[in-house]
Design an enzyme around this catalytic site. Structure first.
Site, short mmCIF file in Angstrom:
data_model
loop_
_atom_site.label_atom_id
_atom_site.label_comp_id
_atom_site.label_asym_id
_atom_site.label_seq_id
_atom_site.Cartn_x
_atom_site.Cartn_y
_atom_site.Cartn_z
N HIS A 48 0.82 -1.22 0.00
CA HIS A 48 0.00 0.00 0.00
C HIS A 48 0.86 1.27 0.00
CE1 HIS A 48 -2.94 3.03 0.94
NE2 HIS A 48 -2.41 3.25 2.13
N GLU A 76 0.88 5.37 12.93
CA GLU A 76 -0.51 5.01 13.24
C GLU A 76 -0.66 3.52 13.51
OE1 GLU A 76 -4.60 5.39 10.75
OE2 GLU A 76 -3.18 7.04 10.57
N ASP A 77 0.05 2.68 12.73
CA ASP A 77 -0.19 1.23 12.77
C ASP A 77 0.94 0.42 13.42
OD1 ASP A 77 -2.53 1.75 11.44
OD2 ASP A 77 -1.74 1.29 9.44
#
Length: 709
Positions: A48, A76-77
């Site tokens: 991605h 964020e992840d």
């Protein structure tokens, strides 16, 4: 991975080796951070960010921007912190990644609040560095292209968000190709059946159109060649969503929409655009009123082109766009053209860049005046209108505003002070009210007065985020000033009951109290009293106790009986008169503090007030001043015979009694008579009694009584 090798090979066309090395390091860092993570489709997660960076490389984004794109999800992840990115890749990359990260660590009451605050953070980061939004738009584009892997409910939510926010932002920044693709993908997931039916119909119709389109293109090319104009002439394909939108807006059938042909003519320079337009108008007759010159008057996002609609062969409409090659690059890439062509290209992006910068700066101004994230998002949405109108100032300057904008929007567009003090508008040299909706090409002059100020009713018709935020900010400040004035009166009365002169309170004591209450100023404490957030007696006790000594009585002490607060009728928004009982001067009244609203004045026998559970500290004695000013709302119920002209006679009588009618309604109780309800504005009880006596003199009036609700 073969994908990264191919990606870096493409970067070699426009980036030097040290920059490519930075991008490769960002890829390795991201791949390591996301290792073991997979997308809903089952692919490794690293595919991605790599796809996002590939989209951005088509716009020739710089190395820092590409590195941030590859790292945009690590904060964020994964467990990676901003400090780690900053130490490895530098502050600019870390700032972009932080701007793209959602606020997952903060607790919000609802999903909408969290989403609004994340948008706010992203848009403010974008205002400082436009690469933030370019990466976010590329991220959203790839997510939309791969949305089939998500659950249907998630698909609809993401598609709606894309249609409402991201597609309009792409349009506002001039990224036309991206804007059209995001719209089409959103439409596909919001209305899958409609999309499939239309896409199939377009595919079937294309075969029949090809021959007509090729003949049209040949005729136009031959005409331009005869005039010695070198041009690239192509057909314009309609997107599925553009067909659907035109069918909905114009109430057309599919065949009516698809009978419109589109061509695009690209030429060398501006003067040749107008020459080519003349050739097209010789070949096919132009349809009156369908010509737009966006070269002389560019759109706010920098878009320039000539648009004309012609009577084509067999009477079919032909839409033509004429622009230079440079204009076409700006039309497709918008602000991204800054990176695409800044290395030696001939493209002049100065005006487009200035317009974009002005819009981004306006986001910072709106943010500083918005009370919360939802309000900020509402203002920004208001500025993302796809359609614009172009207006002229008295000095001939052109101003672009959203379609539906009013004279007030124009006034705030010129300057905040002009907006605050505007009283009327002269539109095309005719004096018109401020709520007048402006039309394309209007000449607008704003009339001002030094004593004028914003009216809360303006919020019901302004369309631009700038106007709405400025009005709300002013009214908020006004409310604080009026609340502080009321709070000062209440505090002075509380001090008087303690036999303390208000002037004896020292500035040091006020400063100590502000520190104790965590308030910024004395004004803030007084406004809190006026808004009912603090009790005047408790503040008076705190001001009069010795520094460092606790208040023996504390906040629970019963205050001495204070003198009644005097109502003068000119207090503004700090004092409100209850809608449930509508008190007027002469009535026995009592005040109720409502937190955040200030003092609400009720009748002493108000049924609504009696039903509420009220703490004694909420109530305060109030009385009318002998010289009370202004007019007050009240209501009367008049039972009359049902005859022609009765309403007109009642209205005339009320007007002759010097009262203003605000609202009228009626009902038919049993017996054939009519009950009419009038909302009136009167000075006091004597004035109301005068109105009622005048109505009693009308022969067919059965009964008149005051209506409290």
């Amino acid at each position: 991975m073969s994908e990264i090798a191919e990606f870096t090979r493409h970067l070699g066309h426009y980036l030097p080796s040290p920059d490519i090395a930075l991008v490769e390091r960002a890829f390795e860092f991201s791949e390591s951070a996301h290792r073991g993570q997979f997308r809903k489709s089952g692919e490794p997660y690293i595919t991605h960010p790599l796809a996002v960076a590939s989209i951005l490389s088509e716009w020739r984004l710089d190395a820092e921007g590409l590195a941030a794109a590859l790292l945009h999800d690590v904060m964020e992840d994964t467990s990676v912190k901003r400090s780690e990115i900053e130490s490895t890749f530098g502050k600019p990359v870390a700032a972009i990644v932080d701007g793209l990260s959602k606020l997952d660590q903060i607790e919000f009451a609802t999903r909408e609040d969290a989403q609004a605050e994340s948008f706010r953070k992203m848009l403010l980061a974008m205002a400082r560095d436009v690469r933030v939004i370019l990466i976010k738009l590329a991220d959203r584009l790839h997510n939309m292209r791969t949305l089939d892997a998500m659950a249907p409910s998630h698909r609809k939510r993401i598609a709606r968000e894309t249609m409402d926010i991201y597609a309009p932002i792409a349009n506002r920044l001039g990224l036309n190709a991206l804007f059209l693709e995001l719209q089409d993908l959103s439409f596909k997931h919001l209305y899958p059946l409609r999309y499939r039916v239309l896409a199939h119909a377009i595919k079937m119709a294309r075969g029949n159109r090809r021959e007509v389109m090729n003949r049209l293109l040949d005729v136009i090319r031959d005409g331009l060649a005869r005039a010695n104009i070198a041009a690239v002439v192509t057909g314009r394909e309609k997107t599925v969503f553009s067909v659907y939108k035109k069918m909905r807006e114009k109430h057309y059938t599919f065949s009516q929409v698809f009978d419109i042909y589109g061509v695009r003519v690209l030429v060398a320079d501006k003067s040749t655009c107008y020459a080519a337009l003349g050739v097209l108008h010789e070949l096919y007759k132009p349809i009156p009123g369908k010509f737009k010159d966006y070269i002389a008057i560019p759109k706010a996002n920098g878009y320039q082109s000539l648009h004309t609609t012609l009577f084509g062969p067999f009477g079919t409409p032909l839409e033509a766009q004429l622009r230079t090659h440079d204009m076409h690059r700006v039309a497709e890439a918008g602000v991204a053209a800054h990176w695409l062509y800044k290395s030696g290209g001939q493209l002049d992006l100065a005006e487009a860049q200035r317009e974009t910068h002005r819009w981004l700066q306006s986001l910072l101004e709106i943010q500083s005046e918005s009370r919360d994230s939802k309000e900020f998002l509402e203002h920004v949405k208001g500025d993302l209108f796809p359609d614009e109108i172009y207006l002229f100032t008295p000095k001939g300057k052109i101003m672009a505003l959203p379609r539906g904008a009013t004279a007030v929007d124009f006034a705030y567009g010129v300057h905040t002070d002009i907006g605050h003090h505007c009283v009327a508008a002269r539109i095309n040299y005719e004096l018109l009210p401020l709520r007048t909706e402006l039309r394309n090409g209007d000449h607008v002059e704003i009339l001002t007065s030094p004593t004028a100020r914003p009216n809360p009713s303006w919020l019901s018709f302004v369309t631009t985020g700038k106007a709405r935020s400025r009005i709300r900010h002013y009214l908020k400040g006004l409310q604080q000033q009026e609340s502080a004035a009321l709070g000062e009166r209440l505090l002075n009365k509380a001090l008087e009951t303690l036999n303390i002169e208000p002037e004896s309170i020292t500035w040091d004591r006020w400063e100590a109290l502000a520190k104790e209450y965590a308030a910024k100023t004395q004004l803030e404490i007084l406004a809190d009293i006026g808004l009912g957030k603090r009790l005047s007696f408790v503040v008076a006790q705190a001001l009069t106790r010795q520094p460092g000594k606790a208040d023996d009585a504390g906040a629970t002490a019963t205050p001495p009986k204070a003198a009644a607060l005097t109502l003068r009728g000119v207090e503004g928004v700090a004092i409100q008169y209850a809608k449930c009982c509508r008190p007027i001067p002469g009535d026995a009244v009592i005040g109720q503090f409502r937190k955040g609203q200030g003092l609400i004045v009720h009748l002493r026998d108000c049924a609504t007030l009696r039903k509420q559970r009220i703490d004694g500290g909420e109530l305060v004695d109030v009385e009318w001043a002998p010289d009370v000013q202004g007019v007050f709302d009240c209501g009367i119920r008049v039972l009359v015979a049902d005859r022609r002209g009765m309403l007109a006679e009642l209205a005339t009588t009320i007007g002759n009694a010097d009262a203003n009618i605000d609202t009228v309604s009626m009902e038919r109780p049993d017996g054939g008579d009519v009950a009419m309800f009038f909302g009136l504005q009167v000075r006091d009880r004597r004035h109301l009694a005068h109105v009622i006596r005048a109505l009693h003199r009308i022969p067919d009036v059965r009964r008149v009584q005051r209506a409290r609700t």
